[in-house]
Design a protein around this motif. Structure first.
Motif, PDB file in Angstrom:
ATOM      1  N   PRO A  97     -10.840   6.528   5.811  1.00 42.28           N
ATOM      2  CA  PRO A  97      -9.633   6.110   5.082  1.00 42.28           C
ATOM      3  C   PRO A  97      -9.844   4.803   4.327  1.00 42.28           C
ATOM      4  CG  PRO A  97      -9.388   5.778   7.452  1.00 42.28           C
ATOM      5  CD  PRO A  97     -10.635   6.570   7.264  1.00 42.28           C
ATOM      6  N   ALA A  98      -9.064   4.641   3.272  1.00 39.10           N
ATOM      7  CA  ALA A  98      -9.191   3.438   2.449  1.00 39.10           C
ATOM      8  C   ALA A  98      -8.702   2.194   3.179  1.00 39.10           C
ATOM      9  CB  ALA A  98      -8.419   3.620   1.139  1.00 39.10           C
ATOM     10  N   TYR A  99      -7.764   2.368   4.114  1.00 40.13           N
ATOM     11  CA  TYR A  99      -7.192   1.223   4.825  1.00 40.13           C
ATOM     12  C   TYR A  99      -7.170   1.499   6.324  1.00 40.13           C
ATOM     13  CZ  TYR A  99      -5.510  -0.850   0.446  1.00 40.13           C
ATOM     14  OH  TYR A  99      -5.421  -1.416  -0.802  1.00 40.13           O
ATOM     15  N   ILE A 111       0.855  -1.198   0.000  1.00 41.84           N
ATOM     16  CA  ILE A 111       0.000   0.000   0.000  1.00 41.84           C
ATOM     17  C   ILE A 111       0.885   1.241   0.000  1.00 41.84           C
ATOM     18  CG2 ILE A 111      -1.995  -1.096   1.066  1.00 41.84           C
ATOM     19  CD1 ILE A 111      -1.076   0.072   3.749  1.00 41.84           C
ATOM     20  N   ARG A 112       0.714   2.032  -1.013  1.00 42.40           N
ATOM     21  CA  ARG A 112       1.458   3.296  -1.145  1.00 42.40           C
ATOM     22  C   ARG A 112       0.526   4.350  -1.707  1.00 42.40           C
ATOM     23  NH1 ARG A 112       7.762   3.120  -2.024  1.00 42.40           N
ATOM     24  NH2 ARG A 112       8.303   1.185  -0.957  1.00 42.40           N
ATOM     25  N   GLN A 129      -1.957   5.720  -0.256  1.00 40.87           N
ATOM     26  CA  GLN A 129      -3.330   5.498   0.160  1.00 40.87           C
ATOM     27  C   GLN A 129      -3.640   6.293   1.431  1.00 40.87           C
ATOM     28  OE1 GLN A 129      -5.423   3.696  -1.659  1.00 40.87           O
ATOM     29  NE2 GLN A 129      -3.848   3.024  -3.107  1.00 40.87           N
ATOM     30  N   THR A 130      -4.931   6.527   1.661  1.00 39.29           N
ATOM     31  CA  THR A 130      -5.345   7.095   2.942  1.00 39.29           C
ATOM     32  C   THR A 130      -5.418   5.959   3.958  1.00 39.29           C
ATOM     33  OG1 THR A 130      -7.678   6.852   2.321  1.00 39.29           O
ATOM     34  CG2 THR A 130      -6.613   8.969   1.876  1.00 39.29           C
ATOM     35  N   LEU A 131      -4.929   6.241   5.183  1.00 37.39           N
ATOM     36  CA  LEU A 131      -4.707   5.177   6.149  1.00 37.39           C
ATOM     37  C   LEU A 131      -4.984   5.684   7.563  1.00 37.39           C
ATOM     38  CD1 LEU A 131      -3.435   2.309   6.791  1.00 37.39           C
ATOM     39  CD2 LEU A 131      -1.238   3.513   6.934  1.00 37.39           C
ATOM     40  N   ASN A 174       2.046   6.689   3.001  1.00 35.17           N
ATOM     41  CA  ASN A 174       0.599   6.850   2.978  1.00 35.17           C
ATOM     42  C   ASN A 174       0.212   8.114   3.738  1.00 35.17           C
ATOM     43  OD1 ASN A 174      -0.228   4.128   1.736  1.00 35.17           O
ATOM     44  ND2 ASN A 174       1.116   3.499   3.409  1.00 35.17           N
ATOM     45  N   LYS A 203      -9.127  -3.378   4.422  1.00 31.42           N
ATOM     46  CA  LYS A 203      -9.407  -2.527   3.262  1.00 31.42           C
ATOM     47  C   LYS A 203     -10.883  -2.227   3.201  1.00 31.42           C
ATOM     48  CE  LYS A 203      -8.833  -2.200  -1.760  1.00 31.42           C
ATOM     49  NZ  LYS A 203      -8.368  -2.883  -2.995  1.00 31.42           N
TER      50      LYS A 203
END
Length: 469
Positions: free
Chosen positions: A433-435, A378-379, A381-383, A396, A467
């Motif tokens: 967040p996505a993750y 995961i790069r 991405q919102t986390l 992230n 996710k």
């Protein structure tokens, strides 16, 4: 070398700059790992640059002006690590030259030249801790600039504007790193020994100190963040600061050389008679400065990022007595060369085989952060990281207020309370967040309490990583 830098010609200044670059730049060019404090500063700057209001939209105790400064750097360039390093170098140079200028302008010691700045920069280069930009390094710059505003009271009487400005600069420094507010004690002591009307002058100084806090409090009040400013920053700022610096044991070993220089200068200073009453009073003020610096360093048990900078100003002053004229000048030259070599050895010990083992001092670079390879998938991405390890944010972006996990326990540590569950739902926002990275098995309970938000997350093949569908 010492005789050369006792002159104040432009050639000496140019030589000082070249020496500073020669000592510090090679290691910066070889590369230093990102520190935990730098990563936190990058994340805070990114969130504020993205529109977050400190303390209201961010669970983090970073002082307000430091946070705004980090946001300004992020506005120049996203995740600007090299810009942080250049800024740290520039701040240290500015402090050294400003202190040198003040000492020369006010005749605090008979000797002139650039010896003050030379000692300041050499000792400041011993540890790579000052290669990283920190709130303490930023705030200390204002403390150094406040010094000159305290001194003219001895010759011109108290000056309303100068005393107010001195208090204001100390207040600004405290808004970068809260324990620096202790330096108002140095200002009050200077007022007592220099000013004609101590009570009135002390009130002016205190008004100047409180004025920047009044401005910040007014802004945060209108942004509905004032209660959280008290809870997240002021309430924890002098009791439970979250240290991201070097281990205390290593910090103490790094401070051996500065303490030796300081002790030698102190011994010689206390045995030296000064001709002017002003010089005697200034020496007394620097003794108080040293005591306050030690108290500020003790707030985080000596483990605050950039804590070495607190000793540099009193060390540079008292070292002037160490370098003062002596009939046997050769031994002073030898001591200065030993100091230069000590700075080089300690700074580059990681690149000399077995030197770390001989000195029993691991290099500061060994305590830097490296990305966790488990989350390379995961790069960009919102986390949201539900835990204390911030390393997944390397590549992230945080989008929720829950940045500092210890402070986030105000919500996640009280999930049995209805109000805390409501706050979590509100803070997740309309675009979660996505993750999620669950470092403590929090997600199963969150799914039970808030299925509309956390029920959309599914466990991936990576342990603890969820996710959003």
């Amino acid at each position: 070398m010492l005789r050369f830098f006792k002159s104040s010609l432009p050639a000496q200044l140019a030589a000082l700059l070249l020496l500073l670059l020669a000592v510090r730049l090679p290691l910066l060019w070889l590369g230093l790992p990102l520190t935990a404090a730098e990563l936190r500063a990058l994340l805070v700057g990114e969130r504020l640059h993205g529109g977050a209001i400190p303390y209201r939209d961010l669970y983090d105790g970073t002082a307000p002006l430091a946070a705004v400064f980090f946001a300004g750097l992020d506005a120049v360039l996203a995740r600007p690590v090299w810009l942080y390093r250049i800024t740290a170098l520039a701040l240290l140079l500015i402090q050294a030259l400003r202190l040198n200028l003040v000492f020369a302008r006010y005749d605090v010691h008979p000797d002139r030249g650039y010896v003050t700045a030379l000692t300041y920069l050499l000792v400041g280069s011993i540890s790579t801790d000052l290669d990283a930009l920190s709130p303490l390094l930023l705030g200390h710059t204002f403390i150094v600039f406040a010094l000159s505003a305290l001194l003219p009271t001895s010759r011109e009487g108290y000056d309303n504007r100068r005393l107010f400005r001195a208090g204001f600069l100390i207040g600004v420094g405290a808004l970068c790193y809260l324990p620096l507010g202790l330096f108002v004690l140095v200002g009050l002591f200077a007022v007592v020994i220099f000013a004609a009307s101590s009570f009135r002058s002390s009130l002016l100084l205190l008004c100047g100190f409180l004025f920047p806090y009044a401005l910040v409090a007014t802004f945060l009040f209108y942004k509905e963040a004032l209660p959280d400013f008290w809870r997240l920053h002021l309430q924890t700022g002098l009791n439970d600061l979250i240290s991201s610096g070097l281990p205390a044991g290593l910090q103490l070993r790094v401070l051996v050389v500065p303490m030796l220089v300081l002790a030698a200068g102190l011994l010689r200073a206390l045995g030296t008679s000064l001709g002017l009453v002003f010089q005697v009073k200034f020496r007394q003020m620097m003794l108080v400065w040293l005591a306050v610096a030690a108290a500020a360093a003790a707030v985080e048990h000596g483990a605050a990022p950039g804590v070495l900078v607190l000793l540099l100003a009193p060390m540079a002053y008292f070292s002037l007595f160490l370098w003062q004229h002596d009939r046997k000048l050769w031994w002073l030259e030898l001591v200065l060369l030993l100091l230069l070599n000590a700075a080089l050895v300690l700074r580059y010990r990681a690149y000399v085989p077995r030197l770390e083992a001989i000195l029993h001092m691991p290099a500061e670079s060994r305590f830097g952060l490296t990305p966790d390879p488990r989350y390379d998938a995961i790069r960009g991405q919102t986390l949201l990281v539900l835990g204390p390890d911030d390393r997944p944010y390397f590549y992230n972006h945080p989008v929720t207020p829950y940045l500092d996990w210890t402070l986030s326990q105000a919500d996640f540590g009280h999930l049995n309370e209805y109000a805390a569950v409501v706050r979590v739902a509100q803070k997740m926002g309309p675009k979660p967040p996505a993750y999620l990275l669950d470092q403590g098995s929090h997600v199963p309970r969150l799914k039970q309490l808030l299925p509309g938000i956390f029920g959309a997350y599914e466990l991936t093949g990576t342990p603890g990583l969820y996710k959003r569908k």
